[in-house]
Design a protein around this motif. Sequence first.
Motif, mmCIF file in Angstrom:
data_model
loop_
_atom_site.group_PDB
_atom_site.id
_atom_site.type_symbol
_atom_site.label_atom_id
_atom_site.label_comp_id
_atom_site.label_asym_id
_atom_site.label_seq_id
_atom_site.Cartn_x
_atom_site.Cartn_y
_atom_site.Cartn_z
ATOM 1 N N PRO A 26 58.986 18.249 -102.919
ATOM 2 C CA PRO A 26 58.142 18.831 -102.306
ATOM 3 C C PRO A 26 57.598 20.227 -102.815
ATOM 4 C CG PRO A 26 60.204 19.152 -100.982
ATOM 5 C CD PRO A 26 60.490 18.330 -102.261
ATOM 6 N N ALA A 27 56.619 20.467 -102.467
ATOM 7 C CA ALA A 27 55.927 21.648 -103.247
ATOM 8 C C ALA A 27 56.980 23.132 -102.867
ATOM 9 C CB ALA A 27 54.612 22.149 -102.524
ATOM 10 N N GLU A 28 57.656 23.162 -101.761
ATOM 11 C CA GLU A 28 58.510 24.178 -101.417
ATOM 12 C C GLU A 28 59.501 24.345 -102.525
ATOM 13 O OE1 GLU A 28 57.944 21.499 -98.808
ATOM 14 O OE2 GLU A 28 56.355 22.520 -98.358
ATOM 15 N N ARG A 47 49.204 27.784 -104.465
ATOM 16 C CA ARG A 47 48.985 27.235 -105.647
ATOM 17 C C ARG A 47 48.434 27.941 -106.967
ATOM 18 N NH1 ARG A 47 50.076 21.370 -104.752
ATOM 19 N NH2 ARG A 47 51.163 21.265 -102.976
ATOM 20 N N THR A 99 46.524 19.847 -103.784
ATOM 21 C CA THR A 99 46.611 19.711 -102.549
ATOM 22 C C THR A 99 47.524 18.737 -102.280
ATOM 23 O OG1 THR A 99 44.912 17.943 -102.632
ATOM 24 C CG2 THR A 99 44.363 20.173 -101.817
ATOM 25 N N LYS A 111 51.241 17.155 -101.784
ATOM 26 C CA LYS A 111 52.247 17.838 -100.754
ATOM 27 C C LYS A 111 53.828 17.766 -101.764
ATOM 28 C CE LYS A 111 50.401 17.149 -96.273
ATOM 29 N NZ LYS A 111 50.045 18.315 -96.336
ATOM 30 N N SER A 112 53.845 16.652 -102.672
ATOM 31 C CA SER A 112 55.122 16.576 -103.657
ATOM 32 C C SER A 112 54.557 15.938 -104.940
ATOM 33 C CB SER A 112 55.994 15.589 -102.782
ATOM 34 O OG SER A 112 55.457 14.610 -102.510
#
Length: 151
Positions: A35-37, A57, A98, A100-101
């Motif tokens: 995931p982006a986190e 981002r 955009t 998410k992963s």
Amino acid sequence: MFKSPLKTGRRAAAALIPLLLVAACSTTEETAKVPAERIVGNWQGPDGERISFSADREFTATGLDSKKLAPVDCPTGKSGGGWGFFVSDDNGSHMSKTAKSGSWVGLGLAREYWDWNCSLQFAVVDDGRTLCASNDPDVPCGLGVRFTREK
């Protein structure tokens, strides 16, 4: 002249061993979808390269012109721009700000000149603990520069 099957087998094995060693050494890194986190934060390369990925981002970086990264022709000094995961959809493969992963991260650098191209992408490897710089989607660690999260 009759050849012993034992000698023929040894010769075949001797011929195959170098090929097996080459095949074993040329395996590619396995990418990991994260995931982006897991990308957000500060990452460092082996020769002082640094990238700071933010949740909105955007990123800032220094050292993207290091010797091993020279083939991607990135700017000297401090640079910045947007980042995103690479996705494949009806528009083909592209960087999405955009998504998410993902298992590949791309940087879009802010440029002063439109004819200047710095294309840098990272494969997410080691279960998300490492970002490998690459300029070829078929070779995840093609540039030989591995970024790890700063402590």
